[in-house]
Design a protein around this motif. Structure first.
Motif, PDB file in Angstrom:
ATOM      1  N   TYR A 105       0.831  -1.206   0.000  1.00  0.00           N
ATOM      2  CA  TYR A 105       0.000   0.000   0.000  1.00  0.00           C
ATOM      3  C   TYR A 105       0.865   1.256   0.000  1.00  0.00           C
ATOM      4  CZ  TYR A 105      -3.332   3.511   1.645  1.00  0.00           C
ATOM      5  OH  TYR A 105      -4.100   4.643   1.780  1.00  0.00           O
ATOM      6  N   LEU A 106       0.737   2.060  -1.045  1.00  0.00           N
ATOM      7  CA  LEU A 106       1.461   3.315  -1.188  1.00  0.00           C
ATOM      8  C   LEU A 106       2.928   3.156  -0.773  1.00  0.00           C
ATOM      9  CD1 LEU A 106      -1.205   5.820   0.221  1.00  0.00           C
ATOM     10  CD2 LEU A 106      -0.738   5.239  -2.166  1.00  0.00           C
ATOM     11  N   PRO A 107       3.688   2.377  -1.538  1.00  0.00           N
ATOM     12  CA  PRO A 107       5.056   2.040  -1.137  1.00  0.00           C
ATOM     13  C   PRO A 107       6.012   3.225  -1.047  1.00  0.00           C
ATOM     14  CG  PRO A 107       4.612   1.312  -3.381  1.00  0.00           C
ATOM     15  CD  PRO A 107       3.301   1.734  -2.806  1.00  0.00           C
ATOM     16  N   ASP A 108       5.681   4.326  -1.692  1.00  0.00           N
ATOM     17  CA  ASP A 108       6.570   5.483  -1.631  1.00  0.00           C
ATOM     18  C   ASP A 108       6.354   6.340  -0.388  1.00  0.00           C
ATOM     19  OD1 ASP A 108       7.778   4.852  -4.060  1.00  0.00           O
ATOM     20  OD2 ASP A 108       6.284   5.969  -5.211  1.00  0.00           O
ATOM     21  N   THR A 109       5.176   6.203   0.229  1.00  0.00           N
ATOM     22  CA  THR A 109       4.859   7.090   1.341  1.00  0.00           C
ATOM     23  C   THR A 109       4.417   6.375   2.617  1.00  0.00           C
ATOM     24  OG1 THR A 109       2.602   7.336   0.474  1.00  0.00           O
ATOM     25  CG2 THR A 109       4.221   9.016  -0.162  1.00  0.00           C
ATOM     26  N   VAL A 110       3.625   5.296   2.488  1.00  0.00           N
ATOM     27  CA  VAL A 110       3.085   4.626   3.675  1.00  0.00           C
ATOM     28  C   VAL A 110       3.865   3.347   3.988  1.00  0.00           C
ATOM     29  CG1 VAL A 110       1.055   3.560   4.722  1.00  0.00           C
ATOM     30  CG2 VAL A 110       0.792   5.584   3.285  1.00  0.00           C
ATOM     31  N   ASP A 111       3.790   2.375   3.096  1.00  0.00           N
ATOM     32  CA  ASP A 111       4.517   1.128   3.340  1.00  0.00           C
ATOM     33  C   ASP A 111       5.851   1.158   2.613  1.00  0.00           C
ATOM     34  OD1 ASP A 111       5.500  -1.329   3.866  1.00  0.00           O
ATOM     35  OD2 ASP A 111       3.844  -2.458   2.981  1.00  0.00           O
ATOM     36  N   ARG A 112       6.812   1.794   3.267  1.00  0.00           N
ATOM     37  CA  ARG A 112       8.177   1.825   2.741  1.00  0.00           C
ATOM     38  C   ARG A 112       9.016   0.694   3.307  1.00  0.00           C
ATOM     39  NH1 ARG A 112      10.064   7.179   5.133  1.00  0.00           N
ATOM     40  NH2 ARG A 112       8.406   6.775   6.654  1.00  0.00           N
ATOM     41  N   PHE A 113       8.399  -0.217   4.081  1.00  0.00           N
ATOM     42  CA  PHE A 113       9.205  -1.091   4.922  1.00  0.00           C
ATOM     43  C   PHE A 113       8.938  -2.589   4.764  1.00  0.00           C
ATOM     44  CE2 PHE A 113       8.277   2.956   7.065  1.00  0.00           C
ATOM     45  CZ  PHE A 113       9.552   3.480   7.124  1.00  0.00           C
ATOM     46  N   SER A 114       7.783  -3.002   4.242  1.00  0.00           N
ATOM     47  CA  SER A 114       7.552  -4.437   4.045  1.00  0.00           C
ATOM     48  C   SER A 114       8.583  -4.977   3.080  1.00  0.00           C
ATOM     49  CB  SER A 114       6.147  -4.688   3.484  1.00  0.00           C
ATOM     50  OG  SER A 114       5.153  -4.422   4.439  1.00  0.00           O
ATOM     51  N   ARG A 115       9.041  -6.199   3.322  1.00  0.00           N
ATOM     52  CA  ARG A 115      10.083  -6.762   2.468  1.00  0.00           C
ATOM     53  C   ARG A 115       9.903  -8.264   2.302  1.00  0.00           C
ATOM     54  NH1 ARG A 115      12.622  -5.053   7.101  1.00  0.00           N
ATOM     55  NH2 ARG A 115      13.376  -3.234   5.986  1.00  0.00           N
ATOM     56  N   ILE A 116      10.517  -8.781   1.252  1.00  0.00           N
ATOM     57  CA  ILE A 116      10.521 -10.201   0.968  1.00  0.00           C
ATOM     58  C   ILE A 116      11.970 -10.626   0.778  1.00  0.00           C
ATOM     59  CG2 ILE A 116      10.233  -9.841  -1.530  1.00  0.00           C
ATOM     60  CD1 ILE A 116       8.546 -12.401  -1.598  1.00  0.00           C
ATOM     61  N   THR A 117      12.305 -11.841   1.174  1.00  0.00           N
ATOM     62  CA  THR A 117      13.653 -12.359   0.998  1.00  0.00           C
ATOM     63  C   THR A 117      13.591 -13.755   0.402  1.00  0.00           C
ATOM     64  OG1 THR A 117      15.718 -12.981   2.132  1.00  0.00           O
ATOM     65  CG2 THR A 117      13.677 -13.243   3.375  1.00  0.00           C
ATOM     66  N   ASP A 118      14.580 -14.093  -0.393  1.00  0.00           N
ATOM     67  CA  ASP A 118      14.648 -15.440  -0.957  1.00  0.00           C
ATOM     68  C   ASP A 118      15.555 -16.350  -0.144  1.00  0.00           C
ATOM     69  OD1 ASP A 118      17.151 -14.486  -1.575  1.00  0.00           O
ATOM     70  OD2 ASP A 118      16.945 -14.680  -3.752  1.00  0.00           O
ATOM     71  N   ASN A 119      16.036 -15.843   1.024  1.00  0.00           N
ATOM     72  CA  ASN A 119      16.885 -16.659   1.895  1.00  0.00           C
ATOM     73  C   ASN A 119      16.595 -16.296   3.346  1.00  0.00           C
ATOM     74  OD1 ASN A 119      18.857 -18.017   3.329  1.00  0.00           O
ATOM     75  ND2 ASN A 119      20.479 -17.581   1.862  1.00  0.00           N
ATOM     76  N   TYR A 120      15.653 -17.020   3.958  1.00  0.00           N
ATOM     77  CA  TYR A 120      15.258 -16.664   5.322  1.00  0.00           C
ATOM     78  C   TYR A 120      16.332 -16.966   6.347  1.00  0.00           C
ATOM     79  CZ  TYR A 120      13.430 -21.535   5.097  1.00  0.00           C
ATOM     80  OH  TYR A 120      13.261 -22.890   4.900  1.00  0.00           O
ATOM     81  N   LEU A 163       0.334   7.703  17.377  1.00  0.00           N
ATOM     82  CA  LEU A 163       1.296   7.102  16.469  1.00  0.00           C
ATOM     83  C   LEU A 163       2.552   7.971  16.364  1.00  0.00           C
ATOM     84  CD1 LEU A 163      -1.174   6.283  13.550  1.00  0.00           C
ATOM     85  CD2 LEU A 163      -0.101   4.576  15.025  1.00  0.00           C
ATOM     86  N   VAL A 164       3.646   7.346  15.954  1.00  0.00           N
ATOM     87  CA  VAL A 164       4.808   8.119  15.528  1.00  0.00           C
ATOM     88  C   VAL A 164       4.440   8.807  14.215  1.00  0.00           C
ATOM     89  CG1 VAL A 164       7.162   7.956  14.636  1.00  0.00           C
ATOM     90  CG2 VAL A 164       6.497   6.630  16.651  1.00  0.00           C
ATOM     91  N   PRO A 165       4.666  10.102  14.064  1.00  0.00           N
ATOM     92  CA  PRO A 165       4.308  10.787  12.814  1.00  0.00           C
ATOM     93  C   PRO A 165       5.008  10.159  11.616  1.00  0.00           C
ATOM     94  CG  PRO A 165       4.841  12.379  14.533  1.00  0.00           C
ATOM     95  CD  PRO A 165       5.225  11.033  15.057  1.00  0.00           C
ATOM     96  N   ALA A 166       4.333  10.145  10.480  1.00  0.00           N
ATOM     97  CA  ALA A 166       4.898   9.542   9.274  1.00  0.00           C
ATOM     98  C   ALA A 166       6.169  10.253   8.819  1.00  0.00           C
ATOM     99  CB  ALA A 166       3.866   9.548   8.151  1.00  0.00           C
ATOM    100  N   ASN A 167       6.294  11.530   9.146  1.00  0.00           N
ATOM    101  CA  ASN A 167       7.499  12.272   8.775  1.00  0.00           C
ATOM    102  C   ASN A 167       8.520  12.299   9.902  1.00  0.00           C
ATOM    103  OD1 ASN A 167       6.077  13.930  10.472  1.00  0.00           O
ATOM    104  ND2 ASN A 167       6.352  15.798   9.275  1.00  0.00           N
ATOM    105  N   GLY A 168       8.320  11.445  10.906  1.00  0.00           N
ATOM    106  CA  GLY A 168       9.293  11.306  11.978  1.00  0.00           C
ATOM    107  C   GLY A 168       9.018  12.187  13.178  1.00  0.00           C
ATOM    108  N   ILE A 169       9.752  11.937  14.234  1.00  0.00           N
ATOM    109  CA  ILE A 169       9.653  12.711  15.471  1.00  0.00           C
ATOM    110  C   ILE A 169      10.556  13.934  15.349  1.00  0.00           C
ATOM    111  CG2 ILE A 169      10.125  12.696  17.949  1.00  0.00           C
ATOM    112  CD1 ILE A 169       9.526   9.646  17.845  1.00  0.00           C
ATOM    113  N   THR A 170       9.999  15.111  15.575  1.00  0.00           N
ATOM    114  CA  THR A 170      10.754  16.360  15.459  1.00  0.00           C
ATOM    115  C   THR A 170      11.613  16.564  16.699  1.00  0.00           C
ATOM    116  OG1 THR A 170       8.986  17.339  14.134  1.00  0.00           O
ATOM    117  CG2 THR A 170      10.560  18.858  15.156  1.00  0.00           C
ATOM    118  N   PRO A 171      12.898  16.848  16.530  1.00  0.00           N
ATOM    119  CA  PRO A 171      13.759  17.042  17.705  1.00  0.00           C
ATOM    120  C   PRO A 171      13.423  18.317  18.461  1.00  0.00           C
ATOM    121  CG  PRO A 171      14.947  17.596  15.696  1.00  0.00           C
ATOM    122  CD  PRO A 171      13.638  16.999  15.266  1.00  0.00           C
TER     123      PRO A 171
END
Length: 462
Positions: free
Chosen positions: A70-85, A388-396
């Motif tokens: 889902y929206l890999p450029d903005t929302v799901d930037r993190f799901s991944r698949i591997t061919d060697n677990y 939630l943690v903001p999508a653009n990160g935690i502001t210092p």
């Protein structure tokens, strides 16, 4: 977990079809954003033939997997698949092929295609450490080939390479465009070996001018295999009478949610049994929703050493402080004063779980015909207040970037980020050049060199 909405009755399917079947059924069962992906609907296919035709339309399991995000450029930037677990399992335990070197890459001047690197971290007892490499060293070439934006990935992703070092001259000005980087003839060859990282990189107590005892902990990964080492570090802080803590998470991309809860309990201690963080799954897996609690024990290991603090300083960067690190900041902020020094964090609020091609998606009875596994996002993590943690990160609270020519020595009171925390603890104001040091626009992304678990938060079944 679900096993799919119907049975695959083709017992003679080739391995690739098995893998594609695993990809779709696994995502259909657990994916956090399932309701946003029409192709993952339970009623998407009316017959086995429709389903088989759909799978055949993708050239590889990877392409199918990417199509279901889902929206890999903005929302799901993190799901991944591997061919060697097996590699994935090792990485989660802190074991990987590594030379022990981490670095930032920069353009030589604005708009230039030339690139140079600055070493930011040398892992303890690693190849790089044993060669005497140090944070702040500059390199401009690899294997005698000058680095550029088009070749740095191929040169620096090799298992063995030679770094050609350079001298950095800021030309006596604050303008980074007139800086000069010159090869100095020194070099070192680094070869990656199997390496196990203890994420407790530095744990030391500093005594300030007013005799305040400050604990400094550089912690680089939420690895459950090293929870006792983390707890031992806090035992040392207790023994030293620490009343202030600087938690350095600038290179910590995340890890185990439970380990993150243990760390929060070590920093505090006065909130035992209260909710630390929450996980919320997709609409089909609401029974899996879970609260993680502050606790005074580590399961199977004994009592937690807690500091009972009401304030903590956290050091961050926007490329590496992610996931479980952000969970710690977000969760503690609901209870105590959290002062963030550094840069906006990555902005990953979701947790993943490793799923395998088996009847219940666990490793037991896994399909022996392939080594694929997935780590899809399966839950959103919030603090006790459902934030939630903001999508653009935690502001210092205190913005401060690591500057390529003045990185400093980690753990040294004069290292810029740590020095800023100490200045705030002493109440002596902030450095006058903070904003100057925040404008280092030549840093480039290390796409292609990012460790698979560099921005990860995963749920362990333990």
């Amino acid at each position: 977990m679900l096993s799919g909405c119907f049975e695959d009755n083709d017992d003679n399917a080739i391995a690739v079809s098995d893998i594609k079947d695993f990809v779709w059924k696994g995502m259909n069962a657990v994916y956090l954003y399932k309701s946003e992906i029409p192709d993952l609907a339970n009623d998407r296919f009316s017959t086995n033939e429709d389903y088989a035709s759909y799978l055949a339309g993708f050239d590889s399991p990877e392409i199918l997997f990417e199509s279901l995000k889902y929206l890999p450029d903005t929302v799901d930037r993190f799901s991944r698949i591997t061919d060697n677990y097996f590699d994935l399992q090792n990485q989660q335990q802190g074991v990987s092929l590594s030379n022990g070197l981490e670095f930032n890459l920069y353009r030589v001047t604005e708009g230039s295609s030339e690139v140079f690197g600055a070493i930011t971290l040398v892992l303890n007892n690693s190849v790089a450490d044993n060669l005497g490499l140090q944070r702040g060293m500059i390199f401009k070439a690899v294997d005698d080939v000058n680095l550029t934006e088009t070749n740095f990935v191929s040169l620096l992703s090799q298992d063995s390479y030679t770094l050609n070092f350079a001298d950095y001259d800021d030309n006596g000005t604050s303008d980074i465009n007139d800086d000069i980087i010159t090869l100095n003839g020194n070099s070192e060859t680094l070869t990656k070996v199997q390496y196990t990282e203890n994420p407790v990189h530095i744990a030391q107590t500093l005594t300030l001018s007013d005799n305040t005892k400050v604990g400094y902990l550089m912690y680089n990964g939420f690895n459950n295999n090293f929870e006792n080492e983390l707890n031992t570090a806090f035992a040392g802080f207790q023994a030293d009478g620490v009343t202030e803590l600087v938690l350095d998470l600038r290179y910590n991309g995340g890890g185990s949610v439970q380990t993150a809860a243990y760390l929060g309990s070590m920093i505090t201690g006065q909130f035992t049994s209260q909710v630390y963080s929450k996980l919320f799954y997709n609409e089909n897996l609401q029974d899996n929703n879970r609260d993680f609690l502050f606790t005074n024990t580590i399961e199977g290991s004994g009592a937690i050493n807690s500091l009972n603090l009401n304030k903590v300083y956290v050091l961050t960067t926007n490329r590496r402080t992610a996931s479980a690190s952000e969970l710690v900041i977000n969760s503690l902020d609901a209870y105590i004063d959290v002062v963030v020094i550094g840069e906006n964090t990555v902005g990953k609020t979701q947790a993943s779980i490793t799923i395998y091609d088996s009847a219940n998606l666990a490793f037991e009875d896994v399909n022996p015909n392939h080594n694929y596994a997935m780590q899809p996002l399966v839950a959103n993590s919030t603090n006790v207040n459902d934030e939630l943690v903001p999508a653009n990160g935690i502001t210092p609270d205190i913005p401060l970037i690591e500057v390529r020519y003045a990185l400093g020595t980690l753990g040294n009171p004069e290292e810029p980020l740590l020095a800023e925390a100490i200045t705030d603890i002493l109440g002596s104001g902030r450095s006058s050049d903070i904003q100057d040091r925040f404008m280092d626009f030549q840093l480039i992304k290390r796409d292609g060199l990012i460790h698979p678990l560099e921005q990860d938060m995963y749920i362990e079944l333990r």
